[in-house]
Design an enzyme around this catalytic site. Structure first.
Site, mmCIF file in Angstrom:
data_model
loop_
_atom_site.group_PDB
_atom_site.id
_atom_site.type_symbol
_atom_site.label_atom_id
_atom_site.label_comp_id
_atom_site.label_asym_id
_atom_site.label_seq_id
_atom_site.Cartn_x
_atom_site.Cartn_y
_atom_site.Cartn_z
ATOM 1 N N GLU A 17 0.841 -1.190 0.000
ATOM 2 C CA GLU A 17 0.000 0.000 0.000
ATOM 3 C C GLU A 17 0.877 1.241 0.000
ATOM 4 O O GLU A 17 1.864 1.321 0.740
ATOM 5 C CB GLU A 17 -0.911 0.055 1.230
ATOM 6 C CG GLU A 17 -1.776 1.323 1.265
ATOM 7 C CD GLU A 17 -2.651 1.416 2.496
ATOM 8 O OE1 GLU A 17 -3.596 0.601 2.587
ATOM 9 O OE2 GLU A 17 -2.402 2.271 3.368
ATOM 10 N N ALA A 51 -5.450 11.268 2.807
ATOM 11 C CA ALA A 51 -5.375 11.156 4.261
ATOM 12 C C ALA A 51 -6.671 11.597 4.914
ATOM 13 O O ALA A 51 -7.265 12.603 4.564
ATOM 14 C CB ALA A 51 -4.220 12.006 4.796
ATOM 15 N N HIS A 78 -8.333 2.811 -3.521
ATOM 16 C CA HIS A 78 -9.237 2.978 -2.386
ATOM 17 C C HIS A 78 -10.347 3.949 -2.776
ATOM 18 O O HIS A 78 -10.100 4.949 -3.459
ATOM 19 C CB HIS A 78 -8.501 3.563 -1.179
ATOM 20 C CG HIS A 78 -7.462 2.661 -0.596
ATOM 21 N ND1 HIS A 78 -7.155 2.665 0.750
ATOM 22 C CD2 HIS A 78 -6.650 1.727 -1.153
ATOM 23 C CE1 HIS A 78 -6.200 1.779 0.991
ATOM 24 N NE2 HIS A 78 -5.877 1.202 -0.163
ATOM 25 N N HIS A 148 -13.261 -3.483 14.624
ATOM 26 C CA HIS A 148 -13.335 -2.053 14.337
ATOM 27 C C HIS A 148 -13.605 -1.314 15.650
ATOM 28 O O HIS A 148 -14.343 -1.817 16.506
ATOM 29 C CB HIS A 148 -14.472 -1.796 13.339
ATOM 30 C CG HIS A 148 -14.494 -0.404 12.801
ATOM 31 N ND1 HIS A 148 -15.008 0.658 13.524
ATOM 32 C CD2 HIS A 148 -14.070 0.111 11.621
ATOM 33 C CE1 HIS A 148 -14.897 1.770 12.804
ATOM 34 N NE2 HIS A 148 -14.332 1.467 11.650
ATOM 35 N N GLU A 157 -19.025 -7.809 14.853
ATOM 36 C CA GLU A 157 -17.971 -7.509 13.865
ATOM 37 C C GLU A 157 -17.971 -8.552 12.750
ATOM 38 O O GLU A 157 -17.969 -8.210 11.557
ATOM 39 C CB GLU A 157 -16.605 -7.481 14.555
ATOM 40 C CG GLU A 157 -15.419 -7.329 13.619
ATOM 41 C CD GLU A 157 -15.198 -5.891 13.177
ATOM 42 O OE1 GLU A 157 -14.364 -5.676 12.273
ATOM 43 O OE2 GLU A 157 -15.861 -4.988 13.730
ATOM 44 N N LYS A 164 -20.764 -7.645 4.408
ATOM 45 C CA LYS A 164 -19.932 -7.008 3.386
ATOM 46 C C LYS A 164 -19.543 -8.011 2.296
ATOM 47 O O LYS A 164 -19.583 -7.686 1.096
ATOM 48 C CB LYS A 164 -18.676 -6.410 4.035
ATOM 49 C CG LYS A 164 -17.821 -5.567 3.103
ATOM 50 C CD LYS A 164 -16.530 -5.119 3.783
ATOM 51 C CE LYS A 164 -16.779 -4.221 4.966
ATOM 52 N NZ LYS A 164 -15.501 -3.692 5.539
#
Length: 286
Positions: A17, A51, A78, A148, A157, A164
């Site tokens: 990344e 950011a 992203h 999270h 979670e 998802k």
């Protein structure tokens, strides 16, 4: 190429990344890092969306194009949804399609007081489902081995993560963690819950004590005792912390691979020294 195919067709998958520089002039400077990273022939490189959730769209796309067309590595862009409506997501998607970019990491995004939140997407799973309807992208999602920070419990979670995946996430990239046993248990819980997509562990080398403490406060990762001792011992010794932090990250990677985890996602922080040290440390085992 879709990263789902990359994971299906490769025994071991290495990915990195990076983030887009804030100024256009710095975009040229990132080549040093990319050249080092690409020596190890990663299967893909993800590019953050700016950011704190800000819409640094232009540099994100320009950097993704550089990775794909100059370095021949598949980019993953992203895409956050906290401050965007469907029309804005549609426009961004059209740009990605026109540039031949077909992999997205769909995220809700961090809260940002400078961005007005909108109502079209409440959770990342909503963005995943919306993008999946178009069937133009391979969609990855984020996961948190230690939950999270806003999760009510581990059960909720995992339930939300299953939502998802059911919405269309084909790969899960994990938030940073410093205890591999935490990841192994998390992966086991996911498999029990019927989450069968690749779960890729995210590793962040510790080279700056203040930075890592800030990151940990945001994502909720815990400090194992061994890790705490490294920070305490070397936080006032910049070079000592760099060496110790890189050794710790390499030990995590080697342990994961030895335990049959067949993919690694490395948070490089755009640091060529980090990239080179990691590449030198794993070039004979990846």
């Amino acid at each position: 190429m879709r990263i789902s195919d990359i994971h299906n067709n490769n025994k071991t998958v290495l990915s990195f990344e990076i983030f887009p520089p804030k100024r256009d002039t710095e975009l040229r400077d990132i080549d040093e890092t990319l050249e080092i990273l690409c020596e190890l022939k990663p299967q893909y490189i993800s590019v953050t969306f700016g950011a704190g959730g800000s819409a640094n769209c232009n540099n994100t796309i320009e950097l993704a194009k550089k990775i794909k067309y100059q370095y021949g590595v598949e980019p993953v862009v992203h895409l956050t949804c906290r401050g965007y409506d469907k029309a804005e997501i549609d426009e961004f998607s059209k740009v990605l399609v026109s540039e031949g970019i077909e992999n997205i990491l769909a995220l809700r995004g961090d809260p940002n007081p400078n961005i007005q939140e909108k109502d079209d997407f409440k959770y990342a799973s909503d963005l995943v489902a919306y993008l999946k309807q178009k069937n133009q992208f391979c969609i990855a999602g984020a996961c948190y081995p230690e939950c999270h920070p806003e999760s009510e419990s581990r059960v909720s979670e995992i339930k939300n993560l299953k939502t998802k995946v059911d919405a269309g996430a084909e790969i899960l990239l994990s938030q940073l963690f410093f205890d591999n046993e935490t990841f192994f248990k998390f992966e086991e819980d996911c498999r029990i819950a019927g989450i069968n997509v690749p779960i890729v562990p995210g590793i962040m080398p510790v080279i700056n004590a203040a930075q890592i403490k800030r990151m940990v406060s945001l994502c909720g990762a815990s400090f194992p005792t061994r890790f705490q001792k490294i920070i305490t011992k070397y936080e006032d010794n910049k070079e000592g912390l760099f060496d110790a932090g890189m050794s710790y990250a390499l030990s995590q990677i080697i342990d994961l691979l030895a335990n049959d985890v067949n993919s690694i996602h490395l948070y490089t922080m755009n640091n060529p020294r980090v990239a080179r040290r990691i590449c030198e440390g794993v070039k004979n085992i990846i």
